[in-house]
Write an enzyme that holds these catalytic residues in place. Structure first.
Site, PDB file in Angstrom:
ATOM      1  N   ASP A 124      55.452  25.726  -0.587  1.00  0.00           N
ATOM      2  CA  ASP A 124      55.106  24.721   0.422  1.00  0.00           C
ATOM      3  C   ASP A 124      56.370  24.322   1.170  1.00  0.00           C
ATOM      4  OD1 ASP A 124      54.372  22.517   1.886  1.00  0.00           O
ATOM      5  OD2 ASP A 124      53.192  21.603   0.285  1.00  0.00           O
ATOM      6  N   ASP A 141      57.287  27.547  12.465  1.00  0.00           N
ATOM      7  CA  ASP A 141      56.071  28.028  13.135  1.00  0.00           C
ATOM      8  C   ASP A 141      54.907  27.696  12.215  1.00  0.00           C
ATOM      9  OD1 ASP A 141      54.387  29.225  14.918  1.00  0.00           O
ATOM     10  OD2 ASP A 141      54.859  31.279  14.320  1.00  0.00           O
TER      11      ASP A 141
END
Length: 259
Positions: A124, A141
Site C-alpha cells: 500500500d 499515478d
C-alpha cells in the site's frame, strides 16, 4: 472509444479486475473497465506510448537527474522500464497494491525482474511513503477503474510525500483536469509544498501533471529551460521543448518567478 478489440488476458482479484487487450500493435492494461491505464507499443516495449507518462518526466527540466526514484502505482511498468533503460545510474522502487497488476507487468509488458537497480514492492503506497524516506523523485499515478484513489490524494498523503523527498526532490502527480475534485487535489499539493508547484498539461486531453518541489527549482528561467529542453530531448527522445511551452502557458500568471 472501446479498446477491447482483442482481449488477450483477464485476471480477477480482490481489487480491480485486470484485463489486457491489443489493437494496432499496441498492448493495453485496463483495471475494472475499458479505460486505458497503461500502454506498450509491441515494436518499442521500453518507450512511453502515452503522452501523460512522458509529461510526468517533465520535472527533469528543473532538477538534476535523480539517483533514486519511487513509483507509486506500477501499471504496465512503462515509467519503470523507461527510466531503467535510459537513466542507468538511477535506482527504482515501484509500489503496487494489486498483485495481479505486478503479474501482468512482468508477464505481458516486459518489466524486467528485480535486481540491484529495480525493486517492485507489493504493498500500500499510503503506508509505504510514511516509512521510507529520502527520494529524489516520487512519481504518483494513483488511479483505479479510471478514478483517483482516495487514499493517495489526501492532504496527509501529500504531506508525507513532501516529507519523504530529499532537499532537492520533486513529486510528479498525474491528475485528471476534468475531475470535479481537481482543484481540491491541486490545493492540497500546493499546501504540502508551500506553493512550490507547477502544472503541465499532457498532450492527451484531460491529463494534467502537477510537480511539487521540496525547494525552489534550480533551472527557473525560461531561456535556461529551453536550452535544457534541447539537451534532454537529444538524450531521452522526449518532447521536452513542448513541455517548456506547456509549463509557460499554464503557469506564467501564477508563477511569475519562472517568467
Amino acid at each position: 472509444m472501446r479498446f477491447f478489440k482483442r482481449r488477450i488476458h483477464k485476471a480477477v482479484s480482490d481489487l480491480d479486475t485486470v484485463e489486457i487487450s491489443e489493437q494496432d500493435g499496441v498492448r493495453f492494461l485496463h483495471l475494472g473497465n475499458d479505460t486505458v491505464q497503461s500502454a506498450m507499443r509491441l515494436s518499442d516495449p521500453n518507450g512511453l506510448e502515452l503522452s501523460y507518462t512522458r509529461a510526468m518526466l517533465g520535472f527533469l527540466l528543473l532538477v538534476a537527474p535523480p539517483e533514486n526514484v519511487l513509483l507509486l502505482g506500477l501499471g504496465g511498468g512503462s515509467l519503470a522500464k523507461f527510466l531503467y533503460q535510459r537513466l542507468p545510474e538511477t535506482k527504482l522502487v515501484a509500489v503496487e497494491i494489486n498483485s495481479q497488476v505486478i503479474t501482468a507487468a512482468r508477464g505481458f509488458f516486459q518489466l524486467p525482474p528485480d535486481d540491484e537497480r529495480l525493486h517492485v514492492v507489493h504493498g500500500d503506497a499510503s503506508s509505504y511513503i510514511v516509512e521510507h524516506l529520502g527520494w529524489d523523485a516520487i512519481l504518483l499515478d494513483g488511479f483505479d477503474s479510471g478514478c483517483q484513489v482516495e487514499s493517495l490524494a489526501t492532504q496527509d498523503f501529500y504531506d508525507h510525500c513532501a516529507m519523504a523527498l530529499t532537499r532537492q526532490g520533486v513529486l510528479s502527480v498525474n491528475l485528471w483536469g476534468s475531475d470535479p475534485s481537481f482543484e481540491v487535489y491541486l490545493k492540497r499539493i500546493e499546501t504540502a509544498f508551500d506553493g512550490r508547484i507547477l502544472c503541465l498539461p499532457a498532450e492527451r486531453r484531460g491529463n494534467v501533471i502537477v510537480f511539487g518541489f521540496a525547494s525552489k527549482p534550480r533551472h527557473a528561467e525560461w531561456e535556461m529551460l529551453r536550452n535544457r529542453a534541447a539537451r534532454l530531448e537529444a538524450q531521452l527522445g522526449l518532447e521536452f521543448p513542448d513541455f517548456v511551452d506547456g509549463l509557460r502557458i499554464m503557469n506564467e500568471h501564477d508563477h511569475k518567478g519562472l517568467a
